[in-house]
Design a protein around this motif. Structure first.
Motif, PDB file in Angstrom:
ATOM      1  N   ASP A 120       0.852  -1.186   0.000  1.00 59.89           N
ATOM      2  CA  ASP A 120       0.000   0.000   0.000  1.00 59.89           C
ATOM      3  C   ASP A 120       0.884   1.231   0.000  1.00 59.89           C
ATOM      4  N   ILE A 121       0.532   2.220  -0.808  1.00 61.76           N
ATOM      5  CA  ILE A 121       1.221   3.502  -0.798  1.00 61.76           C
ATOM      6  C   ILE A 121       0.200   4.609  -0.582  1.00 61.76           C
ATOM      7  N   GLU A 122       0.620   5.638   0.128  1.00 61.89           N
ATOM      8  CA  GLU A 122      -0.209   6.809   0.354  1.00 61.89           C
ATOM      9  C   GLU A 122       0.673   8.045   0.280  1.00 61.89           C
ATOM     10  N   ARG A 123       0.152   9.096  -0.328  1.00 59.41           N
ATOM     11  CA  ARG A 123       0.868  10.372  -0.335  1.00 59.41           C
ATOM     12  C   ARG A 123       0.675  11.037   1.026  1.00 59.41           C
ATOM     13  N   VAL A 124       1.770  11.328   1.703  1.00 51.94           N
ATOM     14  CA  VAL A 124       1.698  11.949   3.028  1.00 51.94           C
ATOM     15  C   VAL A 124       1.268  13.401   2.867  1.00 51.94           C
ATOM     16  N   ARG A 125       0.146  13.722   3.457  1.00 52.22           N
ATOM     17  CA  ARG A 125      -0.402  15.070   3.374  1.00 52.22           C
ATOM     18  C   ARG A 125      -1.162  15.355   4.659  1.00 52.22           C
ATOM     19  N   PHE A 157       0.876   7.931  11.901  1.00 48.16           N
ATOM     20  CA  PHE A 157      -0.446   7.540  11.407  1.00 48.16           C
ATOM     21  C   PHE A 157      -0.348   6.880  10.037  1.00 48.16           C
ATOM     22  N   TYR A 158       0.475   7.450   9.149  1.00 49.57           N
ATOM     23  CA  TYR A 158       0.608   6.867   7.814  1.00 49.57           C
ATOM     24  C   TYR A 158       1.316   5.513   7.857  1.00 49.57           C
ATOM     25  N   ARG A 159       2.235   5.309   8.816  1.00 43.89           N
ATOM     26  CA  ARG A 159       2.841   3.980   8.956  1.00 43.89           C
ATOM     27  C   ARG A 159       1.772   2.956   9.346  1.00 43.89           C
ATOM     28  N   PHE A 188       7.737   0.323  15.807  1.00 43.65           N
ATOM     29  CA  PHE A 188       7.453   0.376  14.366  1.00 43.65           C
ATOM     30  C   PHE A 188       6.632   1.625  14.041  1.00 43.65           C
ATOM     31  N   ILE A 189       5.637   1.914  14.851  1.00 46.05           N
ATOM     32  CA  ILE A 189       4.750   3.041  14.590  1.00 46.05           C
ATOM     33  C   ILE A 189       5.508   4.364  14.621  1.00 46.05           C
ATOM     34  N   ILE A 190       6.388   4.543  15.594  1.00 47.69           N
ATOM     35  CA  ILE A 190       7.079   5.824  15.730  1.00 47.69           C
ATOM     36  C   ILE A 190       8.342   5.902  14.878  1.00 47.69           C
ATOM     37  N   GLY A 191       8.646   4.830  14.147  1.00 47.75           N
ATOM     38  CA  GLY A 191       9.729   4.867  13.186  1.00 47.75           C
ATOM     39  C   GLY A 191      11.094   4.495  13.723  1.00 47.75           C
ATOM     40  N   GLU A 192      11.161   3.901  14.912  1.00 46.41           N
ATOM     41  CA  GLU A 192      12.450   3.452  15.439  1.00 46.41           C
ATOM     42  C   GLU A 192      12.962   2.227  14.697  1.00 46.41           C
ATOM     43  N   THR A 193      12.041   1.446  14.124  1.00 49.75           N
ATOM     44  CA  THR A 193      12.395   0.323  13.273  1.00 49.75           C
ATOM     45  C   THR A 193      11.449   0.302  12.085  1.00 49.75           C
ATOM     46  N   ALA A 194      11.960  -0.092  10.928  1.00 49.07           N
ATOM     47  CA  ALA A 194      11.126  -0.150   9.720  1.00 49.07           C
ATOM     48  C   ALA A 194      10.479  -1.511   9.540  1.00 49.07           C
ATOM     49  N   TYR A 195      10.811  -2.463  10.414  1.00 51.38           N
ATOM     50  CA  TYR A 195      10.395  -3.861  10.230  1.00 51.38           C
ATOM     51  C   TYR A 195       9.618  -4.343  11.454  1.00 51.38           C
ATOM     52  N   ALA A 196       8.587  -5.128  11.247  1.00 55.54           N
ATOM     53  CA  ALA A 196       7.827  -5.712  12.351  1.00 55.54           C
ATOM     54  C   ALA A 196       7.263  -7.054  11.934  1.00 55.54           C
ATOM     55  N   SER A 210       8.417   2.238   4.652  1.00 58.06           N
ATOM     56  CA  SER A 210       9.461   3.202   4.339  1.00 58.06           C
ATOM     57  C   SER A 210       8.858   4.423   3.661  1.00 58.06           C
ATOM     58  N   LEU A 211       9.552   5.550   3.825  1.00 66.45           N
ATOM     59  CA  LEU A 211       9.109   6.822   3.252  1.00 66.45           C
ATOM     60  C   LEU A 211      10.011   7.172   2.078  1.00 66.45           C
ATOM     61  N   HIS A 212       9.397   7.501   0.938  1.00 66.57           N
ATOM     62  CA  HIS A 212      10.129   7.874  -0.278  1.00 66.57           C
ATOM     63  C   HIS A 212       9.611   9.240  -0.717  1.00 66.57           C
ATOM     64  N   GLY A 213      10.355  10.316  -0.365  1.00 66.13           N
ATOM     65  CA  GLY A 213       9.839  11.651  -0.600  1.00 66.13           C
ATOM     66  C   GLY A 213       8.608  11.854   0.252  1.00 66.13           C
ATOM     67  N   ASP A 214       7.468  12.097  -0.391  1.00 66.31           N
ATOM     68  CA  ASP A 214       6.227  12.218   0.369  1.00 66.31           C
ATOM     69  C   ASP A 214       5.322  11.000   0.184  1.00 66.31           C
ATOM     70  N   ILE A 215       5.894   9.870  -0.240  1.00 66.52           N
ATOM     71  CA  ILE A 215       5.135   8.643  -0.433  1.00 66.52           C
ATOM     72  C   ILE A 215       5.520   7.636   0.651  1.00 66.52           C
ATOM     73  N   MET A 216       4.532   7.269   1.479  1.00 70.39           N
ATOM     74  CA  MET A 216       4.739   6.221   2.472  1.00 70.39           C
ATOM     75  C   MET A 216       4.330   4.891   1.851  1.00 70.39           C
ATOM     76  N   ALA A 217       5.207   3.895   1.964  1.00 68.90           N
ATOM     77  CA  ALA A 217       4.937   2.571   1.394  1.00 68.90           C
ATOM     78  C   ALA A 217       4.988   1.523   2.491  1.00 68.90           C
ATOM     79  N   GLY A 218       3.963   0.682   2.541  1.00 65.96           N
ATOM     80  CA  GLY A 218       3.928  -0.448   3.461  1.00 65.96           C
ATOM     81  C   GLY A 218       3.872  -1.744   2.675  1.00 65.96           C
ATOM     82  N   ILE A 219       4.647  -2.735   3.109  1.00 69.20           N
ATOM     83  CA  ILE A 219       4.680  -4.047   2.455  1.00 69.20           C
ATOM     84  C   ILE A 219       4.470  -5.115   3.511  1.00 69.20           C
TER      85      ILE A 219
END
Length: 224
Positions: A120-125, A157-159, A188-196, A210-219
């Motif tokens: 899932d990807i979402e534009r962070v806004r 929230f976006y994570r 994981f939620i607060i970004g201390e680790t990218a993996y859970a 992970s965050l790519h520019g303003d795109i948050m991606a979850g796998i």
């Protein structure tokens, strides 16, 4: 195309070398553009809003171009069908797991032979996350977000949002399974680790965000 990593928290090496995930910028249009299938044309015809129709058309072309590059075949060989629950699959390789996500100006896909996958990807806004919290968050996650400073809430929230939608896609249920029933670790939620590693509906899911520019991606990849 930007390929997303999926590391092991212990070694930094790829945990599942068969997993591939890509984020695609619609502004980098494939040349020449691939023709649309009848199914794609039918989906576009249902959209009234011109901007939404343009974005979906760009997404169709971007995903097909990305898949053809990754798989080493012609874009005309990429035919995406959908099962009874709406999940996409490749008609030429139905045993390969495929997940697709779209947001304004961007698309993403994930592929795996080993296990069911979701992306899932979402534009962070800026958005009123409080209006969405009951649809997305478990009680402990709602409590955590309410304790954060207002300027520090958006990325957590976006994570939560992207990771859970990826898990629900990998489960094959979409939001029918209920995002609030899934609990994510605080680190994981607060970004201390990218993996859970997450349990949901009796199954385990390896989850990466992970965050790519303003795109948050979850796998998410379903454990065997």
């Amino acid at each position: 195309m930007t390929q997303l990593p999926f590391p092991s928290p212990q070694s930094g090496a790829q945990l599942w070398p068969d997993l591939a995930a890509w984020v695609l910028d619609h502004s980098v249009a494939p040349q020449p553009p691939s023709p649309l299938t009848g199914t794609e044309q039918a989906r576009l015809a249902k959209l009234v809003h011109p901007a939404k129709r343009t974005n979906l058309e760009c997404s169709f072309r971007a995903v097909r171009a990305g898949l053809s590059d990754h798989l080493g075949c012609q874009s005309t060989e990429i035919i995406i069908e959908h099962d009874a629950l709406g999940a996409p699959y490749l008609s030429s390789d139905p045993d390969r797991h495929l997940s697709i996500s779209r947001t304004e100006g961007w698309s993403a896909f994930a592929l795996s032979h080993d296990a069911a996958v979701g992306i899932d990807i979402e534009r962070v806004r800026a958005l009123n996350w409080r209006q969405m919290i009951s649809m997305v968050c478990a009680p402990s996650e709602s409590s955590l977000l309410s304790q954060l400073e207002e300027g520090a809430v958006l990325l957590p929230f976006y994570r939560i949002w992207t990771a859970k939608e990826a898990i629900l896609k990998a489960a094959g249920q979409g939001f029918r399974m209920g995002a609030p029933s899934i609990g994510l670790p605080e680190r994981f939620i607060i970004g201390e680790t990218a993996y859970a590693e997450v349990r949901a509906a009796g199954h385990g899911y390896a989850t990466y965000c992970s965050l790519h520019g303003d795109i948050m991606a979850g796998i998410a990849l379903k454990a065997a």
